[in-house]
Design a protein around this motif. Sequence first.
Motif, PDB file in Angstrom:
ATOM      1  N   GLY A   1     -16.787 -80.203   2.401  1.00  0.00           N
ATOM      2  CA  GLY A   1     -17.232 -80.189   1.009  1.00  0.00           C
ATOM      3  C   GLY A   1     -16.117 -80.524   0.032  1.00  0.00           C
ATOM      4  N   GLU A   2     -14.881 -80.126   0.372  1.00  0.00           N
ATOM      5  CA  GLU A   2     -13.746 -80.453  -0.494  1.00  0.00           C
ATOM      6  C   GLU A   2     -13.620 -81.953  -0.739  1.00  0.00           C
ATOM      7  N   GLN A   3     -13.954 -82.740   0.255  1.00  0.00           N
ATOM      8  CA  GLN A   3     -13.704 -84.180   0.162  1.00  0.00           C
ATOM      9  C   GLN A   3     -14.467 -84.822  -0.992  1.00  0.00           C
ATOM     10  N   PHE A   4     -15.658 -84.323  -1.277  1.00  0.00           N
ATOM     11  CA  PHE A   4     -16.428 -84.859  -2.408  1.00  0.00           C
ATOM     12  C   PHE A   4     -15.723 -84.563  -3.725  1.00  0.00           C
ATOM     13  N   VAL A   5     -15.158 -83.365  -3.840  1.00  0.00           N
ATOM     14  CA  VAL A   5     -14.448 -82.974  -5.053  1.00  0.00           C
ATOM     15  C   VAL A   5     -13.179 -83.794  -5.228  1.00  0.00           C
ATOM     16  N   LEU A   6     -12.430 -83.948  -4.160  1.00  0.00           N
ATOM     17  CA  LEU A   6     -11.159 -84.669  -4.234  1.00  0.00           C
ATOM     18  C   LEU A   6     -11.381 -86.150  -4.518  1.00  0.00           C
ATOM     19  N   ARG A   7     -12.405 -86.732  -3.908  1.00  0.00           N
ATOM     20  CA  ARG A   7     -12.694 -88.154  -4.177  1.00  0.00           C
ATOM     21  C   ARG A   7     -13.115 -88.383  -5.623  1.00  0.00           C
ATOM     22  N   ALA A   8     -13.685 -87.346  -6.237  1.00  0.00           N
ATOM     23  CA  ALA A   8     -14.105 -87.458  -7.639  1.00  0.00           C
ATOM     24  C   ALA A   8     -12.969 -87.119  -8.605  1.00  0.00           C
ATOM     25  N   GLY A   9     -11.767 -86.829  -8.057  1.00  0.00           N
ATOM     26  CA  GLY A   9     -10.625 -86.528  -8.922  1.00  0.00           C
ATOM     27  C   GLY A   9     -10.528 -85.083  -9.348  1.00  0.00           C
ATOM     28  N   GLY A  10     -11.205 -84.178  -8.628  1.00  0.00           N
ATOM     29  CA  GLY A  10     -11.193 -82.774  -8.990  1.00  0.00           C
ATOM     30  C   GLY A  10     -10.078 -81.993  -8.327  1.00  0.00           C
ATOM     31  N   ALA A  11     -10.063 -80.687  -8.597  1.00  0.00           N
ATOM     32  CA  ALA A  11      -9.049 -79.782  -8.053  1.00  0.00           C
ATOM     33  C   ALA A  11      -9.690 -78.837  -7.047  1.00  0.00           C
ATOM     34  N   VAL A  12      -8.966 -78.555  -5.971  1.00  0.00           N
ATOM     35  CA  VAL A  12      -9.403 -77.616  -4.936  1.00  0.00           C
ATOM     36  C   VAL A  12      -8.337 -76.547  -4.784  1.00  0.00           C
ATOM     37  N   LEU A  13      -8.702 -75.273  -4.988  1.00  0.00           N
ATOM     38  CA  LEU A  13      -7.765 -74.166  -4.827  1.00  0.00           C
ATOM     39  C   LEU A  13      -8.024 -73.473  -3.499  1.00  0.00           C
ATOM     40  N   ARG A  14      -6.936 -73.269  -2.730  1.00  0.00           N
ATOM     41  CA  ARG A  14      -7.035 -72.663  -1.397  1.00  0.00           C
ATOM     42  C   ARG A  14      -6.212 -71.372  -1.322  1.00  0.00           C
ATOM     43  N   PRO A  15      -6.828 -70.210  -1.528  1.00  0.00           N
ATOM     44  CA  PRO A  15      -6.155 -68.952  -1.194  1.00  0.00           C
ATOM     45  C   PRO A  15      -6.320 -68.694   0.302  1.00  0.00           C
ATOM     46  N   TYR A  16      -5.546 -67.725   0.839  1.00  0.00           N
ATOM     47  CA  TYR A  16      -5.761 -67.337   2.236  1.00  0.00           C
ATOM     48  C   TYR A  16      -6.609 -66.065   2.258  1.00  0.00           C
ATOM     49  N   LEU A  17      -6.012 -64.895   2.339  1.00  0.00           N
ATOM     50  CA  LEU A  17      -6.776 -63.646   2.354  1.00  0.00           C
ATOM     51  C   LEU A  17      -6.834 -63.085   0.938  1.00  0.00           C
ATOM     52  N   VAL A  18      -8.042 -62.830   0.456  1.00  0.00           N
ATOM     53  CA  VAL A  18      -8.238 -62.315  -0.907  1.00  0.00           C
ATOM     54  C   VAL A  18      -8.776 -60.889  -0.814  1.00  0.00           C
TER      55      VAL A  18
END
Length: 309
Positions: free
Chosen positions: A142-159
């Motif tokens: 799902g991230e790939q659609f956001v990144l291809r559109a020029g968006g930002a993806v935030l990746r935390p580990y354990l929350v």
Amino acid sequence: MNRPRILVTGASGFIGGAVLPLLRSAGAHVRVLAHRRSVTPGSYVEIVDGDLTDPASLRGICRDVDVVLHLASYIGQEEERCVAVNVEGTRHLVEEAERAGVAKFVQLSTAAVYGNGPFRALREGDVEPSPVSPTSRSRLHGEQFVLRAGGAVLRPYLVYGTGDRWVMPALLRMVRALSSGLPERGTAMLSLTEVGSLAASLAHMAVRTPPRRAAGVFHACPSRPVSLRELVVAAHRQLGFPLVAGEQSFERAREELVSAGCDGHLLDLFGVDHWFDASRLETVGGHAPETGLSAGLAAHAAWYREQLL
């Protein structure tokens, strides 16, 4: 200054519930995509019904929106549901945002997309992700659609924090089972993010960060990792968890977990280095999570004690 208009998905979830008040206090006009769980309306909050898996229900939800903050996801082992929500649902939302000319798209993902590790001070782009579960595979897709559109993806580990139904409950199961000691002296280094600190980073990215800088992958973790032993000791002091004495090999610890009826995968999550460098978020996004473990657990201790003990 005009209030930013922000569409939020997943606003009623663990992390979304912490983000929404911050957006409102920042003066944003918030439009919430509501599906099954209710969201309490309030000042500058607009509720719209829709389903990420039904693109027809999303038509028009991004009209007059400046930012999409996509926090919704399905977390579980049901592969078909993972694909429907995390892959196709994200694709539908990105397409709707592009159709409406939304300037900025921010998605919450997870560092679990990298796989089992070990990872030490890992920077974005250092390794190719290698997810091992249906949830993390679908979230990476799902991230790939956001990144291809020029968006930002935030990746935390354990929350962790109020509303956490997974991280600290899983740690409690593990320490109760490991009567012989922590694996490899508990030296694994882990990136743990307090929910309020993560919410502040997401809100800052949505409200303050210019669209041209809110692009690409960002690790959303504190600068300092903690060891498994530090985590166990802090959970003992702050939450009343059992304190595990002694040490044993990784292999023996896994055997002990399985014989106690626990999932041996817990060791892959807590007993192996998962330390992610978040300096890019601080530099580009302007606000990386920095709440330390002791202060973070103290802030949520009453909730955890009531829920777990």
